[in-house]
Design an enzyme around this catalytic site. Structure first.
Site, mmCIF file in Angstrom:
data_model
loop_
_atom_site.group_PDB
_atom_site.id
_atom_site.type_symbol
_atom_site.label_atom_id
_atom_site.label_comp_id
_atom_site.label_asym_id
_atom_site.label_seq_id
_atom_site.Cartn_x
_atom_site.Cartn_y
_atom_site.Cartn_z
ATOM 1 N N ALA A 31 -19.660 2.084 4.461
ATOM 2 C CA ALA A 31 -19.009 1.508 3.278
ATOM 3 C C ALA A 31 -19.959 0.601 2.498
ATOM 4 C CB ALA A 31 -17.764 0.740 3.711
ATOM 5 N N TYR A 74 -6.533 7.056 -0.416
ATOM 6 C CA TYR A 74 -7.232 8.286 -0.805
ATOM 7 C C TYR A 74 -7.560 9.069 0.462
ATOM 8 C CZ TYR A 74 -11.379 11.083 -2.023
ATOM 9 O OH TYR A 74 -12.304 12.071 -2.173
ATOM 10 N N HIS A 78 -13.605 -2.603 14.758
ATOM 11 C CA HIS A 78 -13.423 -1.173 14.441
ATOM 12 C C HIS A 78 -13.586 -0.376 15.735
ATOM 13 C CE1 HIS A 78 -14.561 2.834 12.922
ATOM 14 N NE2 HIS A 78 -13.771 2.532 11.916
ATOM 15 N N GLU A 88 0.846 -1.202 0.000
ATOM 16 C CA GLU A 88 0.000 0.000 0.000
ATOM 17 C C GLU A 88 0.877 1.246 0.000
ATOM 18 O OE1 GLU A 88 -3.583 0.131 2.504
ATOM 19 O OE2 GLU A 88 -2.805 2.018 3.294
HETATM 20 P P1 FAD Z 1 -17.543 1.035 7.645
HETATM 21 O O1 FAD Z 1 -17.516 -0.326 7.067
HETATM 22 O O2 FAD Z 1 -18.684 1.916 7.289
HETATM 23 O O3 FAD Z 1 -17.464 0.859 9.240
HETATM 24 C C1 FAD Z 1 -17.307 1.964 10.112
HETATM 25 C C2 FAD Z 1 -18.021 1.673 11.445
HETATM 26 O O4 FAD Z 1 -19.439 1.633 11.228
HETATM 27 C C3 FAD Z 1 -17.684 0.313 12.062
HETATM 28 O O5 FAD Z 1 -17.729 0.474 13.446
HETATM 29 C C4 FAD Z 1 -18.794 -0.612 11.573
HETATM 30 O O6 FAD Z 1 -19.035 -1.694 12.472
HETATM 31 C C5 FAD Z 1 -19.985 0.333 11.512
HETATM 32 N N1 FAD Z 1 -20.893 0.019 10.397
HETATM 33 C C6 FAD Z 1 -20.582 -0.502 9.186
HETATM 34 N N2 FAD Z 1 -21.680 -0.596 8.410
HETATM 35 C C7 FAD Z 1 -22.711 -0.091 9.133
HETATM 36 C C8 FAD Z 1 -24.091 0.112 8.863
HETATM 37 N N3 FAD Z 1 -24.635 -0.235 7.700
HETATM 38 N N4 FAD Z 1 -24.865 0.686 9.853
HETATM 39 C C9 FAD Z 1 -24.345 1.035 11.042
HETATM 40 N N5 FAD Z 1 -23.036 0.846 11.367
HETATM 41 C C10 FAD Z 1 -22.218 0.303 10.417
HETATM 42 N N6 FAD Z 1 -9.067 5.804 5.314
HETATM 43 C C11 FAD Z 1 -8.940 6.807 4.396
HETATM 44 O O7 FAD Z 1 -9.380 7.920 4.647
HETATM 45 N N7 FAD Z 1 -8.314 6.594 3.184
HETATM 46 C C12 FAD Z 1 -7.822 5.377 2.835
HETATM 47 O O8 FAD Z 1 -7.282 5.222 1.742
HETATM 48 C C13 FAD Z 1 -7.951 4.295 3.762
HETATM 49 N N8 FAD Z 1 -7.508 3.052 3.461
HETATM 50 C C14 FAD Z 1 -7.734 2.006 4.339
HETATM 51 C C15 FAD Z 1 -7.336 0.713 3.976
HETATM 52 C C16 FAD Z 1 -7.560 -0.369 4.834
HETATM 53 C C17 FAD Z 1 -7.154 -1.756 4.401
HETATM 54 C C18 FAD Z 1 -8.171 -0.142 6.104
HETATM 55 C C19 FAD Z 1 -8.382 -1.289 7.063
HETATM 56 C C20 FAD Z 1 -8.557 1.135 6.483
HETATM 57 C C21 FAD Z 1 -8.359 2.224 5.594
HETATM 58 N N9 FAD Z 1 -8.763 3.533 5.924
HETATM 59 C C22 FAD Z 1 -8.592 4.564 5.022
HETATM 60 C C23 FAD Z 1 -9.374 3.819 7.240
HETATM 61 C C24 FAD Z 1 -10.917 3.738 7.199
HETATM 62 O O9 FAD Z 1 -11.434 4.761 6.396
HETATM 63 C C25 FAD Z 1 -11.422 3.872 8.644
HETATM 64 O O10 FAD Z 1 -11.052 2.757 9.375
HETATM 65 C C26 FAD Z 1 -12.903 4.194 8.804
HETATM 66 O O11 FAD Z 1 -13.132 4.541 10.179
HETATM 67 C C27 FAD Z 1 -13.848 3.030 8.518
HETATM 68 O O12 FAD Z 1 -13.957 2.760 7.176
HETATM 69 P P2 FAD Z 1 -14.794 1.444 6.723
HETATM 70 O O13 FAD Z 1 -14.844 1.450 5.261
HETATM 71 O O14 FAD Z 1 -14.287 0.229 7.391
HETATM 72 O O15 FAD Z 1 -16.239 1.848 7.341
#
Ligand code: FAD
Length: 287
Positions: A123, A48, A147, A16
């Site tokens: 997400a 990003y 998380h 990465e």
């Molecule tokens: P989600 O999957 O939305 O989860 C966030 C929280 O909400 C979790 O507690 C989850 O349990 C909860 N949740 C999920 N879905 C729902 C739902 N439908 N309803 C209610 N609660 C829900 N950040 C950046 O800014 N840029 C990057 O390029 C970047 N790259 C990353 C790469 C990897 C491999 C990882 C592990 C993290 C990366 N991050 C990056 C960090 C990431 O953006 C953060 O960890 C962020 O807080 C959560 O993103 P997520 O997509 O996992 O969110």
């Protein structure tokens, strides 16, 4: 190529990288990519807006260079929180134009100077939208220790299942320092009916301050064995770097012995670190 197809053939190894913060530093990413070229990556992913800033163009340009100049498969990270549906459609068009077939669809975290659009609260919503409007291969993030916002690991895994059901086809974990956390997570994810390939995220730690900042932000546990190394070598940069690399290698060998689907190295744009790790594990990863 869609990176999800790789898992049928091998243990996947990816790196990465992140876009440099200023245009003055623009050359540093290409120096990093030059260094990674010989280290047999199955793909390179480009963050990003991690750590602030929302210039998606840089991510797409670097991901396009990885794919078209360096001839390495690339994954562009996308952060739904500050993107509108129209912007995502526009980005999908650009990805198609640039020949990028893979995106890591994230929610992201609220950052200064940006206002969430409200179009993608989590997400899974971004994943479903990309799935409905493109043929892109979609990756998603997961968290072996849960998380930091989640009430429990079980709740976090229930939401992870939504990401899988929405159309993600492979997962990459947050970094962890105790492999037992990963094995426990893997068991629970499989029991929850998530069968997607999961790459273990490994962060070679070479600087005490940065790990402490990240641990606070990401809620990562610091094992005693790891802390002893930090305490003992924090004032000897070269020793700390070598010990951090050795710790990561030790984690990776154990993961490979457990037949992990893949390793994702958070190399923080440091090809030297990646090279040392690659040289130590190359025969083991292909065995
Ligand atoms: P989600 O999957 O939305 O989860 C966030 C929280 O909400 C979790 O507690 C989850 O349990 C909860 N949740 C999920 N879905 C729902 C739902 N439908 N309803 C209610 N609660 C829900 N950040 C950046 O800014 N840029 C990057 O390029 C970047 N790259 C990353 C790469 C990897 C491999 C990882 C592990 C993290 C990366 N991050 C990056 C960090 C990431 O953006 C953060 O960890 C962020 O807080 C959560 O993103 P997520 O997509 O996992 O969110």
């Amino acid at each position: 190529m869609k990176t999800a197809e790789l898992f049928n053939q091998k243990t996947v190894l990816s790196y990465e990288v992140f876009p440099p913060k200023t245009t003055d530093d623009a050359h540093t990413i290409y120096e990093a990519l030059d260094g990674l070229r010989g280290l047999c990556p199955d793909f390179i992913s480009v963050t990003y807006g991690a750590g602030g800033g929302t210039n998606c163009a840089k991510t797409l340009d670097i991901a396009a260079a990885v794919k078209n100049q360096y001839k390495i498969e690339s994954v562009a990270h996308l952060r739904g929180l500050d993107l509108s549906k129209d912007e995502v459609l526009h980005i999908i068009g650009e990805l198609n134009e640039k020949g990028i077939e893979n995106v890591l669809a994230l929610r992201g975290d609220a950052v200064q100077d940006t206002v969430p659009t409200g179009d993608f609260k989590h997400a899974d919503e971004l994943i479903a939208y990309i799935r409905a409007h493109s043929d892109l291969n979609i990756l998603a993030a997961c968290y072996p220790e849960g998380h930091p916002e989640s009430e429990s690991l079980a709740q976090d895994i229930a939401y992870l299942k939504r990401k899988a059901d929405a159309g993600a086809s492979q997962l990459i974990t947050q970094f962890f320092l105790d492999n037992e956390d990963f094995y426990g997570f893997l068991e629970k994810t499989r029991a929850a009916g998530i069968a997607l390939p999961i790459q273990a995220g490994i962060m070679p730690v070479t600087n005490r301050k940065s790990i402490e900042r990240m641990v606070k932000m990401c809620g990562i546990k610091l094992p005693k064995k790891f802390m002893r190394i930090m305490d003992r070598y924090e004032h000897s940069p070269a020793a700390l770097r070598d010990a951090g690399i050795a710790y990561a290698i030790d984690q990776i060998i154990d993961l490979l012995a457990h037949d992990v689907d893949g390793i994702h190295l958070y190399i923080m744009n440091k090809p030297y670190t990646a090279k040392r790790i690659y040289e130590a594990v190359q025969n083991i990863i292909s065995a």
